[in-house]
Design a protein around this motif. Structure first.
Motif, PDB file in Angstrom:
ATOM      1  N   ASP A  12       0.830  -1.211   0.000  1.00  0.00           N
ATOM      2  CA  ASP A  12       0.000   0.000   0.000  1.00  0.00           C
ATOM      3  C   ASP A  12       0.859   1.253   0.000  1.00  0.00           C
ATOM      4  O   ASP A  12       0.588   2.204  -0.741  1.00  0.00           O
ATOM      5  CB  ASP A  12      -0.902   0.024   1.236  1.00  0.00           C
ATOM      6  N   ALA A  13       1.913   1.243   0.837  1.00  0.00           N
ATOM      7  CA  ALA A  13       2.785   2.408   0.912  1.00  0.00           C
ATOM      8  C   ALA A  13       3.435   2.670  -0.445  1.00  0.00           C
ATOM      9  O   ALA A  13       3.446   3.810  -0.937  1.00  0.00           O
ATOM     10  CB  ALA A  13       3.846   2.204   1.991  1.00  0.00           C
ATOM     11  N   VAL A  14       3.962   1.607  -1.073  1.00  0.00           N
ATOM     12  CA  VAL A  14       4.634   1.774  -2.368  1.00  0.00           C
ATOM     13  C   VAL A  14       3.654   2.249  -3.435  1.00  0.00           C
ATOM     14  O   VAL A  14       3.901   3.228  -4.152  1.00  0.00           O
ATOM     15  CB  VAL A  14       5.329   0.463  -2.797  1.00  0.00           C
TER      16      VAL A  14
ATOM     17  N   ASP B  12       3.300   7.686  11.487  1.00  0.00           N
ATOM     18  CA  ASP B  12       4.469   6.875  11.118  1.00  0.00           C
ATOM     19  C   ASP B  12       4.869   7.133   9.676  1.00  0.00           C
ATOM     20  O   ASP B  12       6.058   7.273   9.368  1.00  0.00           O
ATOM     21  CB  ASP B  12       4.155   5.388  11.278  1.00  0.00           C
ATOM     22  N   ALA B  13       3.868   7.191   8.784  1.00  0.00           N
ATOM     23  CA  ALA B  13       4.157   7.424   7.371  1.00  0.00           C
ATOM     24  C   ALA B  13       4.849   8.778   7.188  1.00  0.00           C
ATOM     25  O   ALA B  13       5.866   8.879   6.499  1.00  0.00           O
ATOM     26  CB  ALA B  13       2.881   7.354   6.539  1.00  0.00           C
ATOM     27  N   VAL B  14       4.318   9.825   7.845  1.00  0.00           N
ATOM     28  CA  VAL B  14       4.901  11.159   7.693  1.00  0.00           C
ATOM     29  C   VAL B  14       6.313  11.207   8.283  1.00  0.00           C
ATOM     30  O   VAL B  14       7.256  11.665   7.629  1.00  0.00           O
ATOM     31  CB  VAL B  14       4.000  12.227   8.355  1.00  0.00           C
ATOM     32  N   GLU B 241       7.033  -1.447  12.465  1.00  0.00           N
ATOM     33  CA  GLU B 241       6.776  -1.947  11.117  1.00  0.00           C
ATOM     34  C   GLU B 241       6.323  -0.826  10.185  1.00  0.00           C
ATOM     35  O   GLU B 241       6.820  -0.689   9.066  1.00  0.00           O
ATOM     36  CB  GLU B 241       5.700  -3.037  11.146  1.00  0.00           C
ATOM     37  N   CYS B 242       5.367  -0.013  10.663  1.00  0.00           N
ATOM     38  CA  CYS B 242       4.827   1.069   9.830  1.00  0.00           C
ATOM     39  C   CYS B 242       5.929   2.058   9.464  1.00  0.00           C
ATOM     40  O   CYS B 242       6.059   2.460   8.301  1.00  0.00           O
ATOM     41  CB  CYS B 242       3.728   1.821  10.584  1.00  0.00           C
ATOM     42  N   PHE B 243       6.729   2.458  10.467  1.00  0.00           N
ATOM     43  CA  PHE B 243       7.812   3.405  10.229  1.00  0.00           C
ATOM     44  C   PHE B 243       8.805   2.816   9.225  1.00  0.00           C
ATOM     45  O   PHE B 243       9.194   3.486   8.259  1.00  0.00           O
ATOM     46  CB  PHE B 243       8.507   3.738  11.546  1.00  0.00           C
ATOM     47  N   ASP B 245       8.375   0.412   6.997  1.00  0.00           N
ATOM     48  CA  ASP B 245       7.773   0.300   5.666  1.00  0.00           C
ATOM     49  C   ASP B 245       7.841   1.625   4.924  1.00  0.00           C
ATOM     50  O   ASP B 245       8.122   1.669   3.730  1.00  0.00           O
ATOM     51  CB  ASP B 245       6.307  -0.124   5.785  1.00  0.00           C
ATOM     52  N   GLY B 246       7.586   2.730   5.643  1.00  0.00           N
ATOM     53  CA  GLY B 246       7.657   4.052   5.029  1.00  0.00           C
ATOM     54  C   GLY B 246       9.045   4.332   4.479  1.00  0.00           C
ATOM     55  O   GLY B 246       9.195   4.811   3.349  1.00  0.00           O
ATOM     56  N   VAL B 247      10.084   4.024   5.272  1.00  0.00           N
ATOM     57  CA  VAL B 247      11.459   4.265   4.812  1.00  0.00           C
ATOM     58  C   VAL B 247      11.767   3.426   3.580  1.00  0.00           C
ATOM     59  O   VAL B 247      12.258   3.936   2.571  1.00  0.00           O
ATOM     60  CB  VAL B 247      12.483   3.979   5.945  1.00  0.00           C
TER      61      VAL B 247
END
Ligand code: K
Ligand code: K
Ligand code: K
Ligand code: K
Ligand code: K
Ligand code: K
Ligand code: K
Lengths: 455, 455
Positions: A12-14, B12-14, B241-243, B245-247
């Motif tokens: 989803d992120a990608v 986390d995404a931001v 995990e969320c953090f 995944d964002g990176v």
């Protein structure tokens, strides 16, 4: 065998980042200050169309990904690697989009030089659909990674074949495009455009098949019924949340990256203007505009948060409206660029046009969220929690919260025609003040419901 | 009152995207082809340091965010708005970092021109810590949004005060920096650098306080014990995990954005080289290098996925090692730029240096994941699931999977010294082949365990 949750969240992120970054080639176009912004906008229409089309294509692939992962309980090493291969091709799509966009401006270039941009585009999507097909085959072959309800479903193979046809016909069209392009790039492009209509192609192909072979395999027809697909198939909302969060998060980042690239004064600037403060104050409007844009995006996120909080699940039509709302939010780096270029009413018409473009995007982003809400209410017992349904405690609250932005942006849009004083400065000030409206609603709503219930 | 899960995931995404994009100013530095890459790298050390420092600062703020949200069960409208305000300031940090980086190269500029970059930097972080303080106050005041176990905890106010001190001392340092900077920008920067040591400052402040007032309030000392904080405080792994995944997701995007900006041939290029294919083939090595880099990042993600799958929770030290691994992965756009600039051994020493830089980053990214694993095993009954513990079924599998990349990169690193033939081409080929090693492990491991248990 690990659970598939994180594989889905990473995908989803990608997907969300890649769908949104295609706005960058548009924002990197120079907006000439001394030219009419309306004519600049008309010149940008092909670029904006490329952004919207690429966004819809990537989000369409994301939806098939969501659909496939609805059948997976746990992702093994093979699913993980195939999924990474799929994501690698997905991250490569901005390259082929940009390349095609660069050379498709006039067909002349493609015919005079060569058809590589068309072939590369078709080849990339051929790989994408190819990996999807392998993934579908594998998932439906290995039962231990599937959800129990899918394994026990007697329509299992029908479901698989329907998915395979869904990826297979676009792949065949890509191969056709690769074959046609060397003879005529235009035909190649038209064949690629047919991918959008692959549902209809599948229906016709089935009718021809039925005519000659008799009705032996109805799997081709499964999921073809558009009404059924749009309204009856439900998705759990977690993946929609993850995808949307990605779009919201990347938009803020794209704006600040543009500021870092264009508006950090160089040492020469500082020499010219005397001090860093003086050099920075050449662009002082940027900080207000940034805060205003971020607040707009933040409030749209907060509306989205409220909306999805009261959903139990979403059907395809709701996801589609959601994605259209996100596509409009993805346009905000371009809108930001306009508000900073024509900061106040001394730019006259251009400032007015900038305000109108900004409010139009805000309106569309908000109204598509309203569309999600209205669609959900049509089958409220399936999609909406009890408090949010017609008679529920929070029904009016959600409806009012979702209507603030459409009304506000419509108001500014029409005001901007009436008076030249409604410039970017006034628009930014109104956005900066808008959180007060939302907080007011939050404070007043419980009082109003108390008052109403007492009477 | 909605649950806080999505607010945390969006944050986390931001945070992850903002922490990672600070590599862009480094990758946008031109790498001269005819100069020694080693000297270019030495020239880039300050920029890389700014990236690492800003990454660590942003990830540090993320950790306090995780800590605060561990006490929140459901996020109301006020938490939501305060959190959006916090994120707005966070997304603005790349601007102040870039500005400070531009003018801190020589202290001369700052003293000659003005101290605005230092003041703006301090003011931004002052706002950040200020919003954190308001958020902490609010959360601990409104019991209905807190987790039940926090409300019932008798150390509740101590925990609150410890958090307040954690944000308060850095805020005081920011204010001090704003006051000092006009007199001497250097002193201002030193005061800002003290933020890193604010834990120690808190300890000393407490000792002085204790000496003069007697031991009345031990809340200041809570969470000061470094050993306790690093090893005993556990976080649930979903946010890590969320953090992460964002990176991982943004790294792939940054690389493709750079390619789209630099390597799409213009119409002039096509005129010069004859065809689009000819113009594209000027950079043909890019596609192989892109695939190789994506595979490396993808495999690091797959290692990370395996690692976290077998964790029950993580302590601070593990999160810190995890963040260091991610910081190294964030360097891969720079590493990618080097491998494409010096594609094969005709560039001699530069190609060798590029391979060494790439393998060094790969090694560090992988070895910090090993560090997470080793730290987890120290208290395996707390952190690690049964199958992954020493005697568990999958213990050897995880260990071997995590060791492949450190060993492989170390091997190529030392080989590159031995022979000039170990150029970027060979390095890329080895990366492209590396998924085979992981698949081999997946296939052989069950056979080996079967064989061992039979004997
Ligand atoms: K979408
Ligand atoms: K997310
Ligand atoms: K924004
Ligand atoms: K971090
Ligand atoms: K996520
Ligand atoms: K994410
Ligand atoms: K990559």
């Amino acid at each position: 065998v690990p659970s598939s949750g994180r594989v889905a969240a990473y995908s989803d992120a990608v997907f969300s980042i890649i769908a949104t970054v295609m706005i960058l080639p548009v924002t990197h176009t120079v907006i000439p200050e001394n030219k009419d912004l309306r004519s600049t906008l008309i010149r940008l229409i092909p670029n904006i169309t490329v952004y919207i089309v690429s966004y819809l294509i990537v989000s369409g692939i994301w939806i098939s990904h969501v659909w496939l992962f609805e059948t997976i309980q746990r992702a093994d090493e093979v699913v993980l690697f195939l999924n990474l291969a799929l994501l690698m091709v997905v991250t490569f799509t901005p390259f082929v989009f940009t390349l095609l966009g660069q050379f498709s401006e006039s067909m002349e270039y493609l015919e005079k030089y060569d058809v590589l941009p068309v072939v590369l585009f078709a080849a990339t999507f051929m790989c994408l659909f190819g990996i999807q097909i392998v993934l579908i085959y594998y998932v439906f072959k290995v039962e231990r990674i599937m959800k129990v309800e899918v394994v026990q479903n007697e329509d299992k193979m029908q479901q698989r074949n329907a998915m395979l046809w869904g990826a297979g016909i676009p792949m065949i069209l890509c191969i056709l495009a690769i074959i046609c392009a060397p003879f005529s790039p235009l035909v190649g492009l038209i064949v690629l455009a047919l991918i959008v209509a692959s549902g209809a192609i599948r229906k016709w192909a089935y009718k021809i098949y039925e005519k000659y072979r008799g009705n032996r395999d109805s799997s081709m027809l499964l999921h073809i019924n558009v009404r059924h697909r749009l309204l009856k198939e439900v998705v759990n909302k977690e993946r929609v949340e993850c995808f949307s969060d990605g779009v919201f998060a990347i938009v803020a980042t794209l704006i600040i990256l543009d500021i870092c690239e264009d508006d950090i004064p160089t040492i020469d600037d500082v020499r010219k203007f005397g001090t860093v403060s003086a050099a920075l104050s050449q662009h002082s409007n940027i900080y207000v505009a940034y805060a205003a844009t971020f607040i707009a995006v933040g409030l749209l996120w907060s509306m989205h948060h409220t909306l999805l909080h009261y959903m139990m699940n979403m059907n395809r039509l709701m996801v589609f409206f959601n994605n259209l709302a996100l596509a409009c939010i993805g346009l905000s780096p371009l809108a930001f660029k306009m508000t900073t270029a024509f900061e106040d009413h001394k730019y006259g018409n251009n400032s007015m046009t900038a305000v109108q473009f900004n409010t139009a995007i805000l309106f569309l982003a908000a109204i598509f969220q309203v569309a999600v809400w209205v669609t959900a209410l049509f089958h409220q017992n399936v999609h909406v929690t009890q408090e949010a349904a017609y008679s529920g405690r929070d029904h009016a609250y959600i409806t009012i919260k979702l209507s603030i932005f459409p009304l506000l942006s419509l108001l500014i849009y029409f005001m901007s025609f009436a008076s030249e004083a409604i410039s970017v400065t006034v628009f930014n000030a109104m956005l900066l003040g808008s959180p007060a409206l939302f907080l007011l609603l939050r404070v007043l709503y419980p009082q109003c419901t108390k008052f109403c219930s007492r009477r």
